[in-house]
Design an enzyme around this catalytic site. Sequence first.
Site, PDB file in Angstrom:
ATOM      1  N   LYS A 121       3.726   8.767  -8.304  1.00 49.88           N
ATOM      2  CA  LYS A 121       4.072   7.401  -8.714  1.00 49.88           C
ATOM      3  C   LYS A 121       2.783   6.597  -8.818  1.00 49.88           C
ATOM      4  CE  LYS A 121       4.875   3.504  -6.937  1.00 49.88           C
ATOM      5  NZ  LYS A 121       4.235   2.628  -7.962  1.00 49.88           N
ATOM      6  N   GLU A 167     -10.271  -7.564   3.675  1.00 51.00           N
ATOM      7  CA  GLU A 167     -10.675  -6.910   2.424  1.00 51.00           C
ATOM      8  C   GLU A 167     -10.317  -7.826   1.264  1.00 51.00           C
ATOM      9  OE1 GLU A 167      -8.349  -3.506   1.033  1.00 51.00           O
ATOM     10  OE2 GLU A 167     -10.224  -2.487   0.554  1.00 51.00           O
TER      11      GLU A 167
HETATM   12  P1  NAD Z   1      -0.883  -1.287  -2.549  1.00 49.54           P
HETATM   13  O1  NAD Z   1      -0.759  -0.756  -1.183  1.00 49.54           O
HETATM   14  O2  NAD Z   1      -0.333  -2.612  -2.857  1.00 49.54           O
HETATM   15  O3  NAD Z   1      -0.188  -0.285  -3.587  1.00 49.54           O
HETATM   16  C1  NAD Z   1      -0.556   1.079  -3.649  1.00 49.54           C
HETATM   17  C2  NAD Z   1       0.597   1.877  -4.202  1.00 49.54           C
HETATM   18  O4  NAD Z   1       1.675   1.787  -3.280  1.00 49.54           O
HETATM   19  C3  NAD Z   1       1.136   1.372  -5.543  1.00 49.54           C
HETATM   20  O5  NAD Z   1       1.509   2.476  -6.337  1.00 49.54           O
HETATM   21  C4  NAD Z   1       2.362   0.579  -5.134  1.00 49.54           C
HETATM   22  O6  NAD Z   1       3.352   0.516  -6.121  1.00 49.54           O
HETATM   23  C5  NAD Z   1       2.852   1.389  -3.947  1.00 49.54           C
HETATM   24  N1  NAD Z   1       3.687   0.647  -3.014  1.00 49.54           N
HETATM   25  C6  NAD Z   1       3.680  -0.695  -2.751  1.00 49.54           C
HETATM   26  N2  NAD Z   1       4.641  -1.013  -1.860  1.00 49.54           N
HETATM   27  C7  NAD Z   1       5.268   0.148  -1.535  1.00 49.54           C
HETATM   28  C8  NAD Z   1       6.338   0.479  -0.667  1.00 49.54           C
HETATM   29  N3  NAD Z   1       6.962  -0.449   0.040  1.00 49.54           N
HETATM   30  N4  NAD Z   1       6.708   1.780  -0.585  1.00 49.54           N
HETATM   31  C9  NAD Z   1       6.051   2.737  -1.287  1.00 49.54           C
HETATM   32  N5  NAD Z   1       5.062   2.481  -2.140  1.00 49.54           N
HETATM   33  C10 NAD Z   1       4.655   1.201  -2.262  1.00 49.54           C
HETATM   34  O7  NAD Z   1      -2.437  -1.196  -2.913  1.00 49.54           O
HETATM   35  P2  NAD Z   1      -3.160  -1.600  -4.265  1.00 49.54           P
HETATM   36  O8  NAD Z   1      -3.263  -3.083  -4.324  1.00 49.54           O
HETATM   37  O9  NAD Z   1      -2.548  -0.864  -5.402  1.00 49.54           O
HETATM   38  O10 NAD Z   1      -4.600  -0.947  -4.050  1.00 49.54           O
HETATM   39  C11 NAD Z   1      -5.625  -1.577  -3.372  1.00 49.54           C
HETATM   40  C12 NAD Z   1      -5.787  -0.976  -1.988  1.00 49.54           C
HETATM   41  O11 NAD Z   1      -6.036   0.429  -2.097  1.00 49.54           O
HETATM   42  C13 NAD Z   1      -6.996  -1.542  -1.277  1.00 49.54           C
HETATM   43  O12 NAD Z   1      -6.654  -1.836   0.056  1.00 49.54           O
HETATM   44  C14 NAD Z   1      -8.010  -0.406  -1.333  1.00 49.54           C
HETATM   45  O13 NAD Z   1      -8.964  -0.437  -0.312  1.00 49.54           O
HETATM   46  C15 NAD Z   1      -7.121   0.786  -1.243  1.00 49.54           C
HETATM   47  N6  NAD Z   1      -7.810   1.990  -1.728  1.00 49.54           N
HETATM   48  C16 NAD Z   1      -8.209   2.930  -0.818  1.00 49.54           C
HETATM   49  C17 NAD Z   1      -8.915   4.063  -1.236  1.00 49.54           C
HETATM   50  C18 NAD Z   1      -9.370   5.113  -0.246  1.00 49.54           C
HETATM   51  O14 NAD Z   1      -9.668   6.227  -0.664  1.00 49.54           O
HETATM   52  N7  NAD Z   1      -9.437   4.804   1.045  1.00 49.54           N
HETATM   53  C19 NAD Z   1      -9.176   4.239  -2.592  1.00 49.54           C
HETATM   54  C20 NAD Z   1      -8.747   3.268  -3.493  1.00 49.54           C
HETATM   55  C21 NAD Z   1      -8.056   2.143  -3.051  1.00 49.54           C
END
Ligand code: NAD
Length: 495
Positions: A185, A395
């Site tokens: 997803k 962040e």
């Molecule tokens: P997010 O957590 O909002 O969303 C990530 C994914 O999770 C999306 O596909 C979203 O649709 C899904 N999601 C959201 N709510 C959910 C739920 N309740 N149940 C299941 N899935 C759900 O994050 P974002 O804004 O897309 O990405 C930014 C974040 O990702 C930042 O915190 C960044 O640091 C992190 N990130 C980490 C790495 C790593 O390798 N550590 C790499 C890239 C990004």
Amino acid sequence: MNSPTQAESLVFDGRSVIDGKRVNARSGDTFACISPVDGSQLAEVARCSAADIDAAVAAARAAFDDHRWSGLAPAQRKKIMIRFADLVQKNGDRLALTETMDMGKPVKYARAVDVNSAANCLRWYGEAVDKVYDEIAPTPRTALALITREPVGVVGVIVPWNYPMIMAAWKIAPALAAGNSVVLKPSEKSPLTALLLADLALEAGIPAGVFNVVTGFGPEAGSPLALHMDVDCIAFTGSTRVGKQIHVMAGQSNLKRAWTELGGKSPNIVFADCPNLDKAVEAAIGSIFFNQGESCNAPSRLFLQDSIRDEFLERALKLVPAYAPADPRQASTIMGALVDKIQMNTVLGYIESGRTEGATLLAGGEQVLTETGGCYVQPTIFAGVTPDMKIAREEIFGPVLSVLSFSDAADVVRQANASVYGLQAGVWTSDLNKAHGVARALRAGTVHVNQYDEDDITVPFGGFKQSGVGRDKSLHAFDKYTETKTTWIRIDSPV
Ligand code: NAD
């Protein structure tokens, strides 16, 4: 393919890929995929929910159980994975421009970094899979113990929007190479390249049902995947907030294996005996503003030793104008658009909080290019940041650098470790003892010494503390997508 006109000629298909076919959501619902480059609508994307996830998981399970992929010899899977990587390269211009339009990053980097890294990752795990051996334990002669690795089964993958192809590749490459079936997803903010990857996987010969891509929002499509009773493993990259929920959902359902790569607030520490101040300045500025600051490992807390602070900042400010946001479709652009209005407003909110909490705004701070209809924010630097300020603790995930000060090694290690995150860190010093001592003391998954940009598929990537659980990349990633099995065989030796 990197001019605005060429972007306009792209046609986007927003349907999901389930069991080898492009399909609408069962409900027929869609959502608009809006480009942050200019506010235009790129596609209507399938707004999937639990019924669609059920269908994708059923297809993945059937594919796993009949061994159409899991039963192939590793060398056969290798060939197909390499073909998949070749197709990603061949379609690189289209993938890159799609990524640019979908999430705003400069096409120059989408092509040179995102496409190349994703293809390299698929190729590397494909090539690795027929070179990893299982084990025989050193048991007594009366028995033989085989320690084998087996694919876990159906792997659910949920990824964020900042590096859509790379984040997907880091998970699907080892998972598929190991013989699993996958339901991916992508983020609702950047779903388009994941769908293209699924088309290319089919073209490469990965059988239908093995790699499914289901689009939709987190609570509607992500949660049913994380809660699904027939998913054996969930691999998530995203925010720490949602990552915690993923572990809860894994526990609430079938105790599926849960791996999470989460947020960061990485410290970059420059001692007065830094061997090359210009290099340190370039790396500090280049790494925080790369990808519009939307990188989990961005060195967003810059710690400068008191005696070099003014000199460092003077040099840093000279580099900032080069990062003025511009149309990311142009080949010369190095700073593009933030992913959407929501993220832009979050970033602007942090900038406002830096101002009101008393930090000194040295550069940027404003939304720009509003006439384009896109989401552009200036590269921003705050000095005089103190550890209690929001911009030092949270962040931001945008082009905002917080500059803090320190007196000595003990002081900076204490400040750097005073974070819920522990993803990466940087240390700049000519003193070998200090470099090793500080690197060892920092609670981070990766520490960079006298550089901040080394990266290779051969090394693990992941964090300590609330930056997540598990590691992407390297051979260690196979551990996430395989179960370890012991088989005891009795030997009644005749001699
Ligand atoms: P997010 O957590 O909002 O969303 C990530 C994914 O999770 C999306 O596909 C979203 O649709 C899904 N999601 C959201 N709510 C959910 C739920 N309740 N149940 C299941 N899935 C759900 O994050 P974002 O804004 O897309 O990405 C930014 C974040 O990702 C930042 O915190 C960044 O640091 C992190 N990130 C980490 C790495 C790593 O390798 N550590 C790499 C890239 C990004």
